[in-house]
Design a protein around this motif. Structure first.
Motif, PDB file in Angstrom:
ATOM      1  N   VAL A 276      18.678 -23.532 -56.409  1.00  0.00           N
ATOM      2  CA  VAL A 276      17.527 -24.201 -57.008  1.00  0.00           C
ATOM      3  C   VAL A 276      16.604 -23.192 -57.663  1.00  0.00           C
ATOM      4  N   ARG A 277      16.319 -22.086 -56.966  1.00  0.00           N
ATOM      5  CA  ARG A 277      15.384 -21.079 -57.518  1.00  0.00           C
ATOM      6  C   ARG A 277      15.951 -20.423 -58.774  1.00  0.00           C
ATOM      7  N   ALA A 278      17.250 -20.154 -58.771  1.00  0.00           N
ATOM      8  CA  ALA A 278      17.851 -19.509 -59.944  1.00  0.00           C
ATOM      9  C   ALA A 278      17.782 -20.439 -61.156  1.00  0.00           C
ATOM     10  N   LEU A 279      18.105 -21.707 -60.932  1.00  0.00           N
ATOM     11  CA  LEU A 279      18.062 -22.649 -62.050  1.00  0.00           C
ATOM     12  C   LEU A 279      16.629 -22.855 -62.526  1.00  0.00           C
ATOM     13  N   LEU A 280      15.721 -22.951 -61.575  1.00  0.00           N
ATOM     14  CA  LEU A 280      14.311 -23.140 -61.931  1.00  0.00           C
ATOM     15  C   LEU A 280      13.829 -21.991 -62.825  1.00  0.00           C
ATOM     16  N   ALA A 281      14.171 -20.767 -62.440  1.00  0.00           N
ATOM     17  CA  ALA A 281      13.741 -19.600 -63.221  1.00  0.00           C
ATOM     18  C   ALA A 281      14.329 -19.654 -64.627  1.00  0.00           C
ATOM     19  N   GLU A 282      15.578 -20.083 -64.717  1.00  0.00           N
ATOM     20  CA  GLU A 282      16.239 -20.132 -66.023  1.00  0.00           C
ATOM     21  C   GLU A 282      15.612 -21.222 -66.910  1.00  0.00           C
ATOM     22  N   LEU A 283      15.371 -22.371 -66.315  1.00  0.00           N
ATOM     23  CA  LEU A 283      14.778 -23.476 -67.095  1.00  0.00           C
ATOM     24  C   LEU A 283      13.384 -23.103 -67.582  1.00  0.00           C
ATOM     25  N   LEU A 284      12.640 -22.410 -66.723  1.00  0.00           N
ATOM     26  CA  LEU A 284      11.294 -21.971 -67.126  1.00  0.00           C
ATOM     27  C   LEU A 284      11.377 -20.912 -68.211  1.00  0.00           C
TER      28      LEU A 284
ATOM     29  N   ALA B   8      23.176 -29.221 -45.768  1.00  0.00           N
ATOM     30  CA  ALA B   8      24.506 -29.459 -46.334  1.00  0.00           C
ATOM     31  C   ALA B   8      24.986 -28.285 -47.173  1.00  0.00           C
ATOM     32  N   HIS B   9      24.037 -27.555 -47.739  1.00  0.00           N
ATOM     33  CA  HIS B   9      24.409 -26.456 -48.644  1.00  0.00           C
ATOM     34  C   HIS B   9      23.590 -25.224 -48.293  1.00  0.00           C
ATOM     35  N   ALA B  10      24.246 -24.236 -47.708  1.00  0.00           N
ATOM     36  CA  ALA B  10      23.532 -23.041 -47.278  1.00  0.00           C
ATOM     37  C   ALA B  10      22.891 -22.321 -48.457  1.00  0.00           C
ATOM     38  N   ALA B  11      23.516 -22.435 -49.625  1.00  0.00           N
ATOM     39  CA  ALA B  11      23.012 -21.690 -50.787  1.00  0.00           C
ATOM     40  C   ALA B  11      22.054 -22.523 -51.637  1.00  0.00           C
TER      41      ALA B  11
ATOM     42  N   LEU C 137      23.610 -34.875 -53.500  1.00  0.00           N
ATOM     43  CA  LEU C 137      23.547 -33.650 -54.319  1.00  0.00           C
ATOM     44  C   LEU C 137      24.713 -32.740 -53.933  1.00  0.00           C
ATOM     45  N   ASP C 138      25.556 -32.466 -54.886  1.00  0.00           N
ATOM     46  CA  ASP C 138      26.755 -31.669 -54.633  1.00  0.00           C
ATOM     47  C   ASP C 138      26.593 -30.307 -55.295  1.00  0.00           C
ATOM     48  N   LEU C 139      26.431 -29.284 -54.468  1.00  0.00           N
ATOM     49  CA  LEU C 139      26.238 -27.939 -55.015  1.00  0.00           C
ATOM     50  C   LEU C 139      27.485 -27.077 -54.816  1.00  0.00           C
ATOM     51  N   SER C 140      28.621 -27.737 -54.594  1.00  0.00           N
ATOM     52  CA  SER C 140      29.850 -26.947 -54.415  1.00  0.00           C
ATOM     53  C   SER C 140      30.164 -26.148 -55.681  1.00  0.00           C
TER      54      SER C 140
ATOM     55  N   ASN D 207      11.761 -35.992 -61.543  1.00  0.00           N
ATOM     56  CA  ASN D 207      11.290 -37.181 -60.820  1.00  0.00           C
ATOM     57  C   ASN D 207      10.194 -36.853 -59.816  1.00  0.00           C
ATOM     58  N   GLY D 208       9.749 -35.606 -59.785  1.00  0.00           N
ATOM     59  CA  GLY D 208       8.566 -35.279 -58.991  1.00  0.00           C
ATOM     60  C   GLY D 208       8.814 -34.510 -57.716  1.00  0.00           C
ATOM     61  N   LEU D 209      10.063 -34.202 -57.394  1.00  0.00           N
ATOM     62  CA  LEU D 209      10.306 -33.408 -56.184  1.00  0.00           C
ATOM     63  C   LEU D 209      10.004 -31.937 -56.473  1.00  0.00           C
ATOM     64  N   SER D 210       9.429 -31.265 -55.502  1.00  0.00           N
ATOM     65  CA  SER D 210       9.174 -29.840 -55.670  1.00  0.00           C
ATOM     66  C   SER D 210      10.453 -29.064 -55.339  1.00  0.00           C
ATOM     67  N   PRO D 211      10.586 -27.862 -55.846  1.00  0.00           N
ATOM     68  CA  PRO D 211      11.758 -27.044 -55.493  1.00  0.00           C
ATOM     69  C   PRO D 211      11.884 -26.862 -53.987  1.00  0.00           C
ATOM     70  N   ASP D 212      10.749 -26.702 -53.283  1.00  0.00           N
ATOM     71  CA  ASP D 212      10.786 -26.549 -51.822  1.00  0.00           C
ATOM     72  C   ASP D 212      11.401 -27.770 -51.161  1.00  0.00           C
ATOM     73  N   SER D 213      10.991 -28.942 -51.630  1.00  0.00           N
ATOM     74  CA  SER D 213      11.521 -30.179 -51.049  1.00  0.00           C
ATOM     75  C   SER D 213      13.024 -30.271 -51.247  1.00  0.00           C
ATOM     76  N   ILE D 214      13.462 -29.962 -52.444  1.00  0.00           N
ATOM     77  CA  ILE D 214      14.903 -30.025 -52.722  1.00  0.00           C
ATOM     78  C   ILE D 214      15.644 -29.059 -51.806  1.00  0.00           C
ATOM     79  N   GLU D 215      15.081 -27.865 -51.696  1.00  0.00           N
ATOM     80  CA  GLU D 215      15.720 -26.830 -50.877  1.00  0.00           C
ATOM     81  C   GLU D 215      15.796 -27.262 -49.416  1.00  0.00           C
ATOM     82  N   LYS D 216      14.672 -27.750 -48.898  1.00  0.00           N
ATOM     83  CA  LYS D 216      14.640 -28.120 -47.474  1.00  0.00           C
ATOM     84  C   LYS D 216      15.567 -29.279 -47.174  1.00  0.00           C
ATOM     85  N   GLN D 217      15.571 -30.257 -48.069  1.00  0.00           N
ATOM     86  CA  GLN D 217      16.365 -31.455 -47.804  1.00  0.00           C
ATOM     87  C   GLN D 217      17.860 -31.220 -47.979  1.00  0.00           C
ATOM     88  N   SER D 218      18.222 -30.201 -48.734  1.00  0.00           N
ATOM     89  CA  SER D 218      19.643 -30.009 -49.010  1.00  0.00           C
ATOM     90  C   SER D 218      20.221 -28.786 -48.310  1.00  0.00           C
ATOM     91  N   SER D 219      19.397 -27.988 -47.627  1.00  0.00           N
ATOM     92  CA  SER D 219      19.898 -26.739 -47.053  1.00  0.00           C
ATOM     93  C   SER D 219      20.871 -26.983 -45.905  1.00  0.00           C
TER      94      SER D 219
END
Lengths: 354, 144
Positions: free
Chosen positions: B70-78, B62-65, B103-106, B48-60
């Motif tokens: 996000v980076r691990a999944l991004l690398a795998e998808l690529l 609530a979720h320390a990890a 976003l629930d990353l539990s 939907n157009g969000l950058s990985p940085d945006s996702i990370e910043k907005q969710s950090s």
């Protein structure tokens, strides 16, 4: 890339006309045999040149043969060069256009489908607008058993898809209370389950390919009256042996059985699908069923359907997913006590339809 | 290239979203995939157009990890060719409803890969064409 934009519709149209003219020349020297039937509710006519191709194409469709009152929505011309002695028109595309997975690059769009299978040397050509198609092969007698089991598969897939009907790699059986779609990759127990259920009074819709319709209710239509079995499996179903096409297929890992209503139970034209079953073979004695997810069912049915059909893509995945969402999915853990499976499925279908 | 924006690698990658899963099929290699709920949510945000940085910043908060997830999944998808960086020329508009809220990353993202259908994509037989332009008959047995 599996898709190619057509570059010149007029060229495709001209090639179709040349191909039809080649067919007419072939039948003028031999004979034309006509077959009509209803496929997934739609009237279809086959015009087949000579006696060699006729049984190869029509045997798997025999249970759908019927006179059609109206004009056919699709007319398919079928012929080969070896038995008629007549050459096909030369292709207007270069050698490089024989692309991966059978698609002829530059001759596929929403109107035309052009696929040449380099394994069987068969051309499948469909004109959606004109409602006509052509299947030509260099020598029909060399077509492998799986082409006999699922004739005209590439043409029918694309034609049905444009009408919202989806060819699917699945088995289906039916009862008066509703039907079961059985999905899974080779070796999952799909055929074992379907054939066992036939012995237990279920009606046959299909073993390897069926046509799925979403409206007015999720329905599985029969297309081919064949079953593909591993050679080792055939001993489990001695009642099917009389219809095995053994001489042509005995050297192959799968054999083709042509189902016949008189010895294999009822052949149904269609059945409303109440539930989707995902079989897995276990080493337990008993079988059991538990709820599964729509995503699991789509992962079980979509890749094997899409990867075997040239030009299949997102539309197929979406149509399959929409169908699955209309039904309930169950994981079927197959034990060694097969008779218990039929009772489990009967009960599940009754509950799903309640 | 805007290396920080991604899209699903259509048309060779097919995808279907379910409530808690995504099913993906890669037509190039015959592999297919299942992505769990948290992975599906991240893929939806990326698509939907969000950058990985945006996702990370907005969710950090609530979720320390969040960042590593996000980076691990991004690398795998690529790596699997399921997503691709957007071209610089592509107009990227983040859809209004796209938000990391909820976003629930539990449970960390998990991409399951299935390779058992690869043999359906065997290379087409090497062929020549005759003087009429049709491939020469070669009696192989690769299909079925």
């Amino acid at each position: 890339m599996r898709r190619a934009a057509i570059t010149n519709d007029a060229t495709a149209q001209r090639f179709l006309e040349q191909s039809v003219a080649a067919f007419e020349r072939a039948v003028s020297q031999t004979c034309v045999r006509e077959w009509t039937g209803i496929l997934a509710g739609l009237p279809v006519r086959l015009r087949i040149a000579g006696d060699v191709c006729y049984p190869l194409v029509t045997r798997a469709l025999a249970h759908l043969a019927t006179p059609i009152a109206s004009s056919a929505e699709l007319t398919v011309r079928v012929w080969d060069t070896a038995s008629t002695g007549h050459e096909m028109a030369s292709p207007p595309w270069p050698r490089e256009a024989f692309g991966p997975h059978g698609l002829v690059q530059g001759f596929n769009d929403t109107r035309f489908m052009t696929a040449y299978d380099l394994g069987t040397h068969a051309l499948s050509l469909l004109d959606q607008v004109g409602g006509q198609a052509l299947f030509w092969t260099q020598d029909a007698t060399t077509l492998p058993p799986w082409e006999h089991a699922a004739p005209l598969k590439r043409i029918l897939h694309r034609w049905l898809r444009s009408r919202g009907l989806q060819l699917a790699h699945a088995a289906a059986v039916g009862l008066s209370s509703g039907g079961a779609l059985i999905v899974g990759k080779s070796g999952s127990g799909k055929s074992t389950t379907a054939l066992h259920l036939l012995r237990e009074g279920f009606g046959y819709i299909g073993d390897d390919y069926v046509v799925l319709a979403r409206s007015p209710q999720p329905t599985a239509h029969s297309l081919y009256c064949t079953a593909k079995l591993h050679d080792a499996t055939r001993t489990r179903y001695p009642h099917l042996l009389p219809v095995f096409d053994t001489p042509a297929s005995s050297a192959l890992p799968k054999v083709v059985a042509f189902m016949q209503a008189d010895c294999d139970g009822p052949l149904l034209g269609d059945t409303p699908v109440q539930a989707v079953f995902l079989p897995t073979i276990t080493h337990s004695r008993d079988s059991w069923i538990e709820p599964g997810s729509a995503a699991e069912a789509v992962a079980a049915i979509a890749p094997s359907t899409i990867l075997q059909l040239p030009g299949a893509g997102q539309t197929d995945l979406t149509q399959l997913a929409e169908f699955i969402r209309l039904t309930r999915t169950y994981r079927l853990h197959l034990g060694t006590d097969l008779p218990g499976v039929a009772a489990l499925i009967r009960t599940t279908l009754e509950e799903a339809g309640a | 290239m805007d290396r920080d924006r991604y899209r699903i690698n259509t048309p060779q990658v097919l995808h279907e979203q379910f409530d808690d899963d995504v099913v993906l099929v890669n037509l190039e290699n015959g592999n297919y995939y299942s992505l769990n709920a948290s992975g599906s949510a991240i893929l939806r945000l990326l698509a939907n157009g969000l950058s990985p940085d945006s996702i990370e910043k907005q969710s950090s908060a609530a979720h320390a990890a969040a960042g590593s997830c996000v980076r691990a999944l991004l690398a795998e998808l690529l790596s699997e060719g399921l997503i691709t960086p957007c071209d610089a020329s592509e107009h990227i508009e983040v859809k209004e409803e796209t938000t990391v809220a909820g976003l629930d990353l539990s449970t960390p993202p998990a991409l399951q890969r299935f390779t058992d259908m690869q043999d359906l994509l065997l290379l087409d037989p090497i062929h020549d064409v005759d003087d009429r332009g049709w491939p020469s008959a070669i009696n192989d047995g690769q299909h079925g």
